[in-house]
Structure formats: structure tokens, C-alpha cells
Write a protein that holds these residues in place. Sequence first.
Motif, PDB file in Angstrom:
ATOM      1  N   UNK A  66      47.798  49.309  32.484  1.00 54.06           N
ATOM      2  CA  UNK A  66      46.494  49.544  32.250  1.00 54.06           C
ATOM      3  C   UNK A  66      45.548  48.495  32.004  1.00 54.06           C
ATOM      4  N   UNK A  67      46.487  47.357  30.897  1.00 59.26           N
ATOM      5  CA  UNK A  67      45.774  46.332  30.815  1.00 59.26           C
ATOM      6  C   UNK A  67      45.577  45.189  31.853  1.00 59.26           C
ATOM      7  N   UNK A  68      46.399  45.258  32.725  1.00 60.52           N
ATOM      8  CA  UNK A  68      45.832  44.943  33.888  1.00 60.52           C
ATOM      9  C   UNK A  68      44.703  44.929  35.124  1.00 60.52           C
ATOM     10  N   UNK A  69      44.119  46.428  34.909  1.00 62.84           N
ATOM     11  CA  UNK A  69      43.423  46.797  35.260  1.00 62.84           C
ATOM     12  C   UNK A  69      42.086  46.496  34.258  1.00 62.84           C
ATOM     13  N   UNK A  70      42.010  46.704  33.166  1.00 60.49           N
ATOM     14  CA  UNK A  70      40.984  46.321  32.114  1.00 60.49           C
ATOM     15  C   UNK A  70      40.797  45.234  32.103  1.00 60.49           C
ATOM     16  N   UNK A  71      41.484  43.801  32.384  1.00 54.20           N
ATOM     17  CA  UNK A  71      41.869  42.538  32.413  1.00 54.20           C
ATOM     18  C   UNK A  71      40.783  42.243  33.604  1.00 54.20           C
ATOM     19  N   UNK A  72      41.407  43.183  35.279  1.00 53.45           N
ATOM     20  CA  UNK A  72      40.811  42.772  36.362  1.00 53.45           C
ATOM     21  C   UNK A  72      39.126  43.204  36.099  1.00 53.45           C
ATOM     22  N   UNK A  73      39.215  44.312  35.827  1.00 54.56           N
ATOM     23  CA  UNK A  73      37.347  44.259  35.549  1.00 54.56           C
ATOM     24  C   UNK A  73      36.603  43.967  34.792  1.00 54.56           C
ATOM     25  N   UNK A  74      37.166  43.614  33.414  1.00 52.22           N
ATOM     26  CA  UNK A  74      36.367  41.925  32.625  1.00 52.22           C
ATOM     27  C   UNK A  74      36.397  41.190  33.390  1.00 52.22           C
ATOM     28  N   UNK A  75      36.755  40.682  34.236  1.00 60.91           N
ATOM     29  CA  UNK A  75      36.922  39.466  34.517  1.00 60.91           C
ATOM     30  C   UNK A  75      35.962  39.646  36.153  1.00 60.91           C
ATOM     31  N   UNK A  76      35.990  40.535  37.081  1.00 60.81           N
ATOM     32  CA  UNK A  76      34.716  41.184  38.049  1.00 60.81           C
ATOM     33  C   UNK A  76      33.416  41.141  37.881  1.00 60.81           C
ATOM     34  N   UNK A  77      33.619  41.749  35.750  1.00 61.81           N
ATOM     35  CA  UNK A  77      31.828  41.580  35.610  1.00 61.81           C
ATOM     36  C   UNK A  77      30.999  40.645  35.513  1.00 61.81           C
TER      37      UNK A  77
END
Length: 87
Positions: free
Chosen positions: A4-15
Amino acid sequence: MAIKDLQNLMWNGALLSGGLSVVARVHAWRAWRRFKSALVDAQTRDTGERLYQRDWDVRYWHGIGLWTAGLSILCSILWLFSRLLSP
């Protein structure tokens, strides 16, 4: 929890990198327009303009725009894979 932390990190990084890509591409477009107008001015009169500096500005912003766009795509793909792995 780690996925879940990885998902948040990747989503924020993509944005974030996608937004930076748009900003860098706008700067590159404006630098290109300034370079073209400086070329026209240099042909009509001697302005003392440093055209090589303006050419460097275009390449600099264009490179940043492409790099951040690629980073955004990579983060989006990693985010999708992490969504597939989560239960």
C-alpha cells in the motif's frame, strides 16, 4: 502494508513527474519561440544576442520534459503492477 505504501509512492511519483513534465515542455516551447524570434532579429540587425545560449535553453528544457515524462510512465506502470499484486 508495504505494498500500500508502494502504491501511494508510485501514484504520487507519477502525478508529480507528470506535472513537472508539462511545466518543462511549456518552458521548452517558450524557449523555442524566443530562439526563433532571436534568429529573425539577428538576420535583420546585429543585436549582440547569444543565440547558442538560447539554443541550450531549448535543449535543456526539452530534455527535462522528456525525462520526467518517462519517469511518470514508469511510475504509472509500477503503480499498476503493485495494484495487481495487492489482494
